[in-house]
Design an enzyme around this catalytic site. Structure first.
Site, PDB file in Angstrom:
ATOM      1  N   HIS A 165       0.844  -1.199   0.000  1.00 58.50           N
ATOM      2  CA  HIS A 165       0.000   0.000   0.000  1.00 58.50           C
ATOM      3  C   HIS A 165       0.880   1.250   0.000  1.00 58.50           C
ATOM      4  O   HIS A 165       0.673   2.166  -0.795  1.00 58.50           O
ATOM      5  CB  HIS A 165      -0.936   0.001   1.216  1.00 58.50           C
ATOM      6  CG  HIS A 165      -1.565   1.335   1.496  1.00 58.50           C
ATOM      7  ND1 HIS A 165      -2.564   1.863   0.717  1.00 58.50           N
ATOM      8  CD2 HIS A 165      -1.329   2.263   2.460  1.00 58.50           C
ATOM      9  CE1 HIS A 165      -2.922   3.047   1.190  1.00 58.50           C
ATOM     10  NE2 HIS A 165      -2.180   3.319   2.242  1.00 58.50           N
ATOM     11  N   ASP A 217       6.234  21.564 -26.669  1.00 58.89           N
ATOM     12  CA  ASP A 217       6.181  20.218 -26.088  1.00 58.89           C
ATOM     13  C   ASP A 217       7.221  20.166 -24.981  1.00 58.89           C
ATOM     14  O   ASP A 217       7.869  21.173 -24.688  1.00 58.89           O
ATOM     15  CB  ASP A 217       6.484  19.149 -27.158  1.00 58.89           C
ATOM     16  CG  ASP A 217       5.880  17.782 -26.786  1.00 58.89           C
ATOM     17  OD1 ASP A 217       6.083  17.353 -25.635  1.00 58.89           O
ATOM     18  OD2 ASP A 217       5.193  17.186 -27.625  1.00 58.89           O
ATOM     19  N   TRP A 239       7.064   0.111   3.906  1.00 57.52           N
ATOM     20  CA  TRP A 239       7.534   0.715   2.652  1.00 57.52           C
ATOM     21  C   TRP A 239       8.970   1.205   2.764  1.00 57.52           C
ATOM     22  O   TRP A 239       9.621   1.462   1.773  1.00 57.52           O
ATOM     23  CB  TRP A 239       6.602   1.838   2.208  1.00 57.52           C
ATOM     24  CG  TRP A 239       6.855   3.157   2.875  1.00 57.52           C
ATOM     25  CD1 TRP A 239       6.490   3.514   4.132  1.00 57.52           C
ATOM     26  CD2 TRP A 239       7.550   4.293   2.327  1.00 57.52           C
ATOM     27  NE1 TRP A 239       6.901   4.798   4.405  1.00 57.52           N
ATOM     28  CE2 TRP A 239       7.553   5.302   3.316  1.00 57.52           C
ATOM     29  CE3 TRP A 239       8.165   4.557   1.098  1.00 57.52           C
ATOM     30  CZ2 TRP A 239       8.154   6.547   3.118  1.00 57.52           C
ATOM     31  CZ3 TRP A 239       8.757   5.805   0.918  1.00 57.52           C
ATOM     32  CH2 TRP A 239       8.747   6.779   1.913  1.00 57.52           C
ATOM     33  N   SER A 268      12.781   6.034 -14.075  1.00 61.71           N
ATOM     34  CA  SER A 268      11.677   6.791 -14.666  1.00 61.71           C
ATOM     35  C   SER A 268      11.611   8.202 -14.083  1.00 61.71           C
ATOM     36  O   SER A 268      11.497   9.188 -14.812  1.00 61.71           O
ATOM     37  CB  SER A 268      10.369   6.044 -14.421  1.00 61.71           C
ATOM     38  OG  SER A 268       9.277   6.919 -14.508  1.00 61.71           O
ATOM     39  N   SER A 269      11.714   8.293 -12.755  1.00 60.21           N
ATOM     40  CA  SER A 269      11.637   9.609 -12.099  1.00 60.21           C
ATOM     41  C   SER A 269      12.774  10.509 -12.545  1.00 60.21           C
ATOM     42  O   SER A 269      12.576  11.700 -12.785  1.00 60.21           O
ATOM     43  CB  SER A 269      11.738   9.465 -10.584  1.00 60.21           C
ATOM     44  OG  SER A 269      10.635   8.805 -10.087  1.00 60.21           O
ATOM     45  N   HIS A 322      13.224  12.001   3.288  1.00 65.81           N
ATOM     46  CA  HIS A 322      12.605  13.261   3.674  1.00 65.81           C
ATOM     47  C   HIS A 322      12.400  14.215   2.507  1.00 65.81           C
ATOM     48  O   HIS A 322      11.302  14.738   2.341  1.00 65.81           O
ATOM     49  CB  HIS A 322      13.244  13.951   4.872  1.00 65.81           C
ATOM     50  CG  HIS A 322      12.242  14.893   5.446  1.00 65.81           C
ATOM     51  ND1 HIS A 322      11.243  14.470   6.283  1.00 65.81           N
ATOM     52  CD2 HIS A 322      11.970  16.183   5.170  1.00 65.81           C
ATOM     53  CE1 HIS A 322      10.423  15.480   6.516  1.00 65.81           C
ATOM     54  NE2 HIS A 322      10.837  16.531   5.860  1.00 65.81           N
ATOM     55  N   GLU A 355      11.800  13.280  -0.303  1.00 70.81           N
ATOM     56  CA  GLU A 355      10.678  12.621  -0.978  1.00 70.81           C
ATOM     57  C   GLU A 355       9.336  13.158  -0.454  1.00 70.81           C
ATOM     58  O   GLU A 355       8.388  13.345  -1.216  1.00 70.81           O
ATOM     59  CB  GLU A 355      10.765  11.107  -0.764  1.00 70.81           C
ATOM     60  CG  GLU A 355       9.556  10.302  -1.206  1.00 70.81           C
ATOM     61  CD  GLU A 355       9.352  10.288  -2.706  1.00 70.81           C
ATOM     62  OE1 GLU A 355      10.315  10.578  -3.433  1.00 70.81           O
ATOM     63  OE2 GLU A 355       8.221   9.999  -3.147  1.00 70.81           O
ATOM     64  N   TYR A 384       8.726  16.105   0.436  1.00 64.52           N
ATOM     65  CA  TYR A 384       8.464  17.386  -0.225  1.00 64.52           C
ATOM     66  C   TYR A 384       8.279  17.224  -1.720  1.00 64.52           C
ATOM     67  O   TYR A 384       7.661  18.069  -2.363  1.00 64.52           O
ATOM     68  CB  TYR A 384       9.563  18.397   0.131  1.00 64.52           C
ATOM     69  CG  TYR A 384       9.461  18.716   1.595  1.00 64.52           C
ATOM     70  CD1 TYR A 384       8.408  19.498   2.058  1.00 64.52           C
ATOM     71  CD2 TYR A 384      10.315  18.148   2.525  1.00 64.52           C
ATOM     72  CE1 TYR A 384       8.234  19.726   3.397  1.00 64.52           C
ATOM     73  CE2 TYR A 384      10.148  18.372   3.872  1.00 64.52           C
ATOM     74  CZ  TYR A 384       9.107  19.160   4.304  1.00 64.52           C
ATOM     75  OH  TYR A 384       8.930  19.367   5.636  1.00 64.52           O
ATOM     76  N   SER A 416      -1.592  27.016  -5.373  1.00 57.95           N
ATOM     77  CA  SER A 416      -1.243  28.402  -5.669  1.00 57.95           C
ATOM     78  C   SER A 416      -1.768  28.858  -7.025  1.00 57.95           C
ATOM     79  O   SER A 416      -1.793  30.056  -7.308  1.00 57.95           O
ATOM     80  CB  SER A 416       0.274  28.606  -5.637  1.00 57.95           C
ATOM     81  OG  SER A 416       0.776  28.196  -4.391  1.00 57.95           O
ATOM     82  N   HIS A 447      15.051  12.891  11.841  1.00 59.57           N
ATOM     83  CA  HIS A 447      13.880  12.977  12.727  1.00 59.57           C
ATOM     84  C   HIS A 447      12.948  11.778  12.517  1.00 59.57           C
ATOM     85  O   HIS A 447      12.030  11.584  13.290  1.00 59.57           O
ATOM     86  CB  HIS A 447      13.142  14.319  12.567  1.00 59.57           C
ATOM     87  CG  HIS A 447      12.432  14.514  11.274  1.00 59.57           C
ATOM     88  ND1 HIS A 447      12.241  15.744  10.709  1.00 59.57           N
ATOM     89  CD2 HIS A 447      11.854  13.646  10.419  1.00 59.57           C
ATOM     90  CE1 HIS A 447      11.586  15.620   9.577  1.00 59.57           C
ATOM     91  NE2 HIS A 447      11.336  14.357   9.378  1.00 59.57           N
ATOM     92  N   HIS A 448      13.206  10.993  11.449  1.00 60.07           N
ATOM     93  CA  HIS A 448      12.423   9.774  11.262  1.00 60.07           C
ATOM     94  C   HIS A 448      12.966   8.639  12.118  1.00 60.07           C
ATOM     95  O   HIS A 448      12.388   7.561  12.146  1.00 60.07           O
ATOM     96  CB  HIS A 448      12.463   9.340   9.799  1.00 60.07           C
ATOM     97  CG  HIS A 448      11.799  10.317   8.883  1.00 60.07           C
ATOM     98  ND1 HIS A 448      10.463  10.247   8.584  1.00 60.07           N
ATOM     99  CD2 HIS A 448      12.279  11.399   8.227  1.00 60.07           C
ATOM    100  CE1 HIS A 448      10.155  11.235   7.764  1.00 60.07           C
ATOM    101  NE2 HIS A 448      11.232  11.954   7.542  1.00 60.07           N
ATOM    102  N   THR A 508       6.866  26.988   5.553  1.00 61.81           N
ATOM    103  CA  THR A 508       5.544  26.394   5.311  1.00 61.81           C
ATOM    104  C   THR A 508       4.461  27.338   5.808  1.00 61.81           C
ATOM    105  O   THR A 508       3.430  27.533   5.151  1.00 61.81           O
ATOM    106  CB  THR A 508       5.430  25.024   6.000  1.00 61.81           C
ATOM    107  OG1 THR A 508       6.613  24.287   5.720  1.00 61.81           O
ATOM    108  CG2 THR A 508       4.243  24.250   5.486  1.00 61.81           C
ATOM    109  N   LYS A 535       3.789  30.077   3.429  1.00 64.00           N
ATOM    110  CA  LYS A 535       2.901  29.679   2.341  1.00 64.00           C
ATOM    111  C   LYS A 535       1.440  29.716   2.777  1.00 64.00           C
ATOM    112  O   LYS A 535       0.590  30.266   2.090  1.00 64.00           O
ATOM    113  CB  LYS A 535       3.255  28.272   1.864  1.00 64.00           C
ATOM    114  CG  LYS A 535       4.499  28.271   1.023  1.00 64.00           C
ATOM    115  CD  LYS A 535       4.835  26.887   0.547  1.00 64.00           C
ATOM    116  CE  LYS A 535       5.749  26.952  -0.633  1.00 64.00           C
ATOM    117  NZ  LYS A 535       5.090  27.423  -1.840  1.00 64.00           N
ATOM    118  N   ARG A 594       1.762   0.976  14.727  1.00 61.22           N
ATOM    119  CA  ARG A 594       1.362   0.774  13.348  1.00 61.22           C
ATOM    120  C   ARG A 594       1.776  -0.628  12.894  1.00 61.22           C
ATOM    121  O   ARG A 594       2.528  -1.311  13.572  1.00 61.22           O
ATOM    122  CB  ARG A 594       1.951   1.821  12.392  1.00 61.22           C
ATOM    123  CG  ARG A 594       3.303   2.246  12.692  1.00 61.22           C
ATOM    124  CD  ARG A 594       3.855   3.435  11.907  1.00 61.22           C
ATOM    125  NE  ARG A 594       3.793   3.364  10.466  1.00 61.22           N
ATOM    126  CZ  ARG A 594       4.691   3.955   9.659  1.00 61.22           C
ATOM    127  NH1 ARG A 594       5.709   4.620  10.172  1.00 61.22           N
ATOM    128  NH2 ARG A 594       4.555   3.893   8.367  1.00 61.22           N
TER     129      ARG A 594
END
Lengths: 550, 182
Positions: free
Chosen positions: A90, A119, A155, A182-183, A266, A268, A270, A281, A315-316, A341, A344, A463
Site C-alpha cells: 500500500h 512540447d 515501505w 523513470s523519475s 525526507h 521525498e 516534499y 497556488s 527525525h524519522h 511552510t 505559504k 502501526r
C-alpha cells in the site's frame, strides 16, 4: 481500457490556426500505437494520470484490506504475514505509483501549456519515463504471488527484515530501480523544459507558481532518487552477493540503511508536497479573483523548504539512539521548516482575504487542502520534538500525521487540479453538483478515517499490526467505516471524470475560470499541438499583468 | 535567425542541460555509497554505539553490557562511562573505565552504589575489581579515571543477551538507601 476510450484530444481539431512547418506523421497513429509510441506531452500526461489513478485504486484496495482486518480485534481475514505485505505494498504503490506519477503527469500536461512551449524538451525520453512505470507496477503486483509473498517490512524496507524476505523483496527492489530511473528521466525533462523553453517575456520570477514548484521538486528528485537506488542496490548485494553494508555479522550496520533511506525519504516527502503547493497556488488566486499574495516569498519559501529537507532526515529515526546533540540538531532543523511552510499558508489566506471568492469544486479542494494540510503540519511539529517522538514513534499518531499531509494534502490538491483543468483537457465542463458532492463526501470520510488515528496513537497503538488490544476497538471501527466510505467516493470521482469526457454538462469555453495564465489562451479541448509558435510577448505580458507580475 | 537554427540552438542547449543533470544523478548514486565510510567515521568520532559483529556472532554466547551512571541530587560530582556499551563473552573479562569528576571547590567524599538490570544477571557478572568497593575522596576540582573489571561466568545462559550495570554516586556522610542489592 479507459485510456483508449478517453477522447481527451480531438485529433483533428484546433490545427487550422497553427502554422505547420515540420513533420507530423505521428498524428496518424491510432489505437494502441498512439499510446505506446506516444511522444506528445498531452498524450503522455494523460497516460501518467490514468496510470496513477489505476495505482490509486490498487493501493486503495490494499488499504481497505488493512482496514477490514482492523475493524475488530483478532484475526478475521488475513494472516499477519499477508497483512504486513498489504501495509508495505500500500505504501510503496501509493507513494511511487499514485502520487508521484500523478504530479509528473500534471507537469507533462500543463507545463508546456503554461510556459508557452510546443512540447516537453525530450519527447522520446518522455515516452520512456512513462513506459517504465507499468512494468514496475507489474513487478510489485507479481511479487504478491511468488513463494514467500511480497516484501512485508514496511515501505521503508528496513534491514534486517528486508535482508531476510524471499524473492518478493528482490522484485520490489527491481521495481524501485525502474521507478527511480523513470523519475530521474522525467525530472531531467521537466527541469530542461522549464529552464530552456519558456515563452519570451516569461522570466523565471514571472513563471506560474506551479512551474516553480515543479522545477524545485524535480531538482530534489534528481538529487535523491539516485540515493534510494543506491540504498536498495546495497540491499540487493547484501542479499545475494556477499556484501555487508547492513549486516552486523560482517561489520555492517542496519541503522546505516535508515540514514541513507531517509536522506532520500525526507526530500521525498516534499517531492509529494511541493507540487501540491503549486497546484493550490494556481487555484486559489483564480477563485479569489486576486493575484497570488507574496509571489516572491512563495518562491523563496519553496526553495527554503527544499534546502532544509536535506538536513532533517534523522527525525524519522530519533528512537535508534543518537547523541543528544544530533537529536537537537535534527529537531531544531525540523521545526525551522514550519517557518517557510507557514509563510505559504499565510500567503494563501492573504490571497483569499477580501477576494471575490467563489467555491467551485477546485476551490473547495484547495481550501480543504489548506485546512487539513495545516492539521498535518501541526501534528508534524508535535512529532518533531525528539522526546515526544520517542513516545509516538511507530504509533498510529504517525499514521494519522502523514495521511493528513499525503491524502488531504497531495491527493486533495490532485483532485482540485483534475477538476480545475478537466475543461481544458476534455473540452467539456464537469458537473459542479457532482464535483461538490465528491469534495464533501471525501472531506467528511477522510476525517472520520484518519482523525481517530491520532487518539489511537496517543493511546499507544503501534502501526503495522493486524491485531490489537480491546481498548482500541471503537476508534478502529470508526476508522474502518470511514475508509470504506472514502473509498466508495473515489469511484464516484471516476464516474465524474468519465461523465465529463463523454460530454459532461456541455462544452467548456477556452477560459472557463477567467484565469490569466497561458494554458487558458489555447482552445478547449487543448489541440494536439499548441504553442508551436511561441505566444507573442504582448499576450504573455497581458497575463503577467493580470497576475501582478509585470 | 531562422526558425530552424533557433530550434537547433534550443536542442543543443537542452542536451547540454540534460547531460549536466544526468551527471548530478550519477554523482548522487556515488553519494549514497559515500555515506557508508562517512557513517563509520562519524560514529567513531561521536562515540555512537554501533551494531557489532562480535554481538552478531551467535556461535559463542555473548553478553552486551551497558553502563549507566547517575549522581544523587545536589551532589557536585559527575560520573561518565568512557565506553557506555561493551560486549563480553562467557568466561571472558570485561574492563571498563569511568571518568569521575568533582565539580566543587571543596574535597568531596563519595561512594558508588552498583545495581543490575535484569537482577538475575548479577549472578553471572563477578566484580573482580571495582571503584565501588571503597569510599573515595576527591580533591577540589579533581578528575580521576576509575575502573571496573568484570568476569563473565562461564555458565552464563546465552538467552540473557544484555545487562545494564548502573552506578549511583552518593555523598559519604549520608547513609545511602537501597544499598546492598549488589
Amino acid at each position: 481500457m479507459s485510456t483508449t476510450a478517453n477522447p481527451t484530444i480531438d485529433l483533428g481539431a484546433g490545427h487550422h490556426d497553427h502554422a505547420h512547418d515540420h513533420d507530423h506523421d505521428h498524428h496518424t497513429l491510432t489505437g494502441w500505437r498512439r499510446w505506446v509510441y506516444a511522444t506528445n506531452h498531452k498524450d503522455i500526461g494523460t497516460l501518467y494520470l490514468w496510470f496513477s489513478f489505476a495505482m490509486f485504486i490498487t493501493g486503495g484496495l490494499m488499504a481497505l484490506g488493512i482496514r477490514a482486518e482492523l475493524f475488530t480485534p483478532g484475526l478475521q481475514f488475513w494472516q499477519p504475514e499477508f497483512f504486513n505485505q498489504l501495509t508495505t505494498l500500500h505504501g510503496v504503490i501509493m507513494v511511487f505509483g499514485a502520487i508521484m506519477p500523478a504530479f509528473t503527469g500534471l507537469a507533462n500536461w500543463m507545463l508546456p501549456l503554461m510556459l508557452g512551449a510546443p512540447d516537453m524538451a525530450f519527447a522520446r525520453m518522455n515516452n520512456w519515463s512513462f513506459w517504465l512505470l507499468p512494468p514496475a507496477a507489474l513487478l510489485l503486483i507479481i511479487s504478491l504471488f511468488v513463494p514467500g509473498g511480497a516484501a512485508a517490512g514496511g515501505w521503508t524496507l528496513y534491514p534486517p527484515l528486508s535482508l531476510q524476505f524471499g524473492m518478493g523483496m528482490d522484485l520490489a527492489i527491481f521495481a524501485i530501480h525502474l521507478l527511480g530511473i523513470s523519475s530521474i528521466m522525467g525530472s531531467i525533462n521537466i527541469i530542461t523544459t522549464i529552464l530552456n523553453m519558456r515563452a519570451p517575456g516569461m522570466t523565471l520570477m514571472k513563471m506560474p507558481m506551479f512551474a516553480w514548484t515543479a522545477l524545485i521538486t524535480n531538482y530534489l528528485l534528481v538529487a535523491v532518487a539516485p540515493v534510494l537506488a543506491g540504498a536498495v542496490t546495497m540491499l540487493l548485494t547484501d542479499r545475494h552477493f556477499g556484501t555487508h553494508f547492513f549486516k552486523a555479522v560482517g561489520g555492517g550496520d542496519p541503522v546505516l540503511f535508515q540514514h541513507i533511506f531517509w536522506f532520500f525519504g525526507h526530500p521525498e516527502v516534499y517531492i509529494m508536497a511541493l507540487p501540491a503547493f503549486g497546484v493550490v497556488s494556481q487555484i486559489i488566486p483564480t477563485f479569489a479573483r486576486k493575484p497570488l499574495f507574496g509571489y516572491h516569498s512563495m518562491v523563496y519559501a519553496t526553495a527554503s523548504i527544499a534546502i532544509l529537507s536535506f538536513m532533517v532526515w534523522a527525525h524519522h529515526m530519533f528512537s535508534v539512539g543518537m547523541p543528544a546533540t544530533a537529536q537537537l540538531f535534527f529537531m531544531f532543523m525540523t521545526m525551522l521548516i514550519a517557518v517557510p511552510t507557514g509563510v505559504k499558508v499565510f500567503n494563501w489566506i492573504a490571497t483569499m482575504w477580501q477576494g471575490s471568492m467563489s467555491f467551485e469544486t477546485p476551490m473547495l479542494f484547495a481550501v480543504g487542502f489548506v485546512c487539513l494540510f495545516t492539521v498535518g503540519g501541526f501534528s508534524g511539529l508535535v512529532l518533531s520534538i525528539a522526546p515526544v517522538d520517542t513516545q509516538m514513534h511507530d504509533t498510529y499518531y504517525v499514521v494519522a500525521h502523514f495521511h493528513y499531509v499525503l491524502v488531504a494534502g497531495a491527493l486533495f490538491s490532485l483532485f482540485g487540479a483534475v477538476y480545475y483543468w478537466l475543461p481544458k483537457w476534455t473540452g467539456n465542463m464537469y458537473s459542479e453538483r457532482a464535483g461538490k458532492f465528491h469534495f464533501w463526501w471525501s472531506m467528511v470520510w477522510f476525517n472520520v478515517t484518519f482523525f481517530p488515528m491520532h487518539f489511537l496513537g496517543l493511546a499507544g497503538m503501534p502501526r503495522r499490526i493486524p491485531d490489537y488490544p480491546l481498548q482500541f476497538t471503537d476508534f478502529n471501527a470508526i476508522a474502518s467505516v470511514g475508509a470504506f466510505c472514502f473509498g466508495l467516493g473515489q469511484l464516484f470521482f471516476l464516474y465524474n471524470v468519465i461523465h465529463t469526457i463523454r460530454g459532461g454538462v456541455g462544452k467548456a469555453p477556452a477560459n472557463p475560470w477567467d484565469s490569466p495564465t497561458l494554458e487558458w489562451e489555447v482552445p478547449s479541448p487543448a489541440p494536439h499541438h499548441t504553442w508551436e509558435t511561441p505566444p507573442d510577448e504582448a499576450l504573455v505580458k497581458k497575463g503577467l499583468a493580470a497576475q501582478a507580475l509585470e | 535567425m531562422t526558425a530552424a537554427t533557433l530550434a537547433l540552438t534550443q536542442q543543443r542547449a537542452n542536451r547540454r542541460l540534460a547531460i549536466k543533470l544526468a551527471v548530478v544523478a550519477a554523482l548522487m548514486v556515488g553519494f549514497a555509497y559515500g555515506m557508508v565510510p562517512f557513517y563509520n567515521v562519524f560514529c567513531e568520532a561521536l562515540g555512537v554505539d554501533r551494531a557489532r559483529p562480535e554481538l552478531a556472532d551467535t556461535h559463542a554466547a555473548a553478553m552486551r553490557v551497558e553502563f549507566d551512571s547517575n549522581v544523587a541530587a545536589g551532589l557536585p560530582a559527575r560520573l561518565t562511562a568512557l565506553e557506555p556499551v561493551t560486549a563480553g563473552r562467557a568466561g571472558g573479562l570485561i574492563k571498563a573505565k569511568f571518568r569521575l569528576e568533582n565539580l566543587s571547590d571543596a574535597p568531596l567524599g563519595i561512594r558508588a552504589v552498583p545495581s543490575y538490570a535484569p537482577e538475575r544477571a548479577g549472578r553471572f557478572l563477578q566484580k573482580l575489581e571495582c571503584f565501588c568497593f571503597n569510599a573515595l575522596t576527591l580533591a577540589p576540582r579533581e578528575t580521576r579515571e576509575v575502573t571496573v573489571v568484570l568476569l563473565v561466568e562461564a555458565d552464563m545462559p546465552p538467552e540473557l543477551g544484555a545487562v545494564t550495570l548502573s552506578y549511583m554516586l552518593y555523598p559519604l556522610e549520608e547513609n545511602p538507601h537501597g544499598e546492598g542489592k549488589a
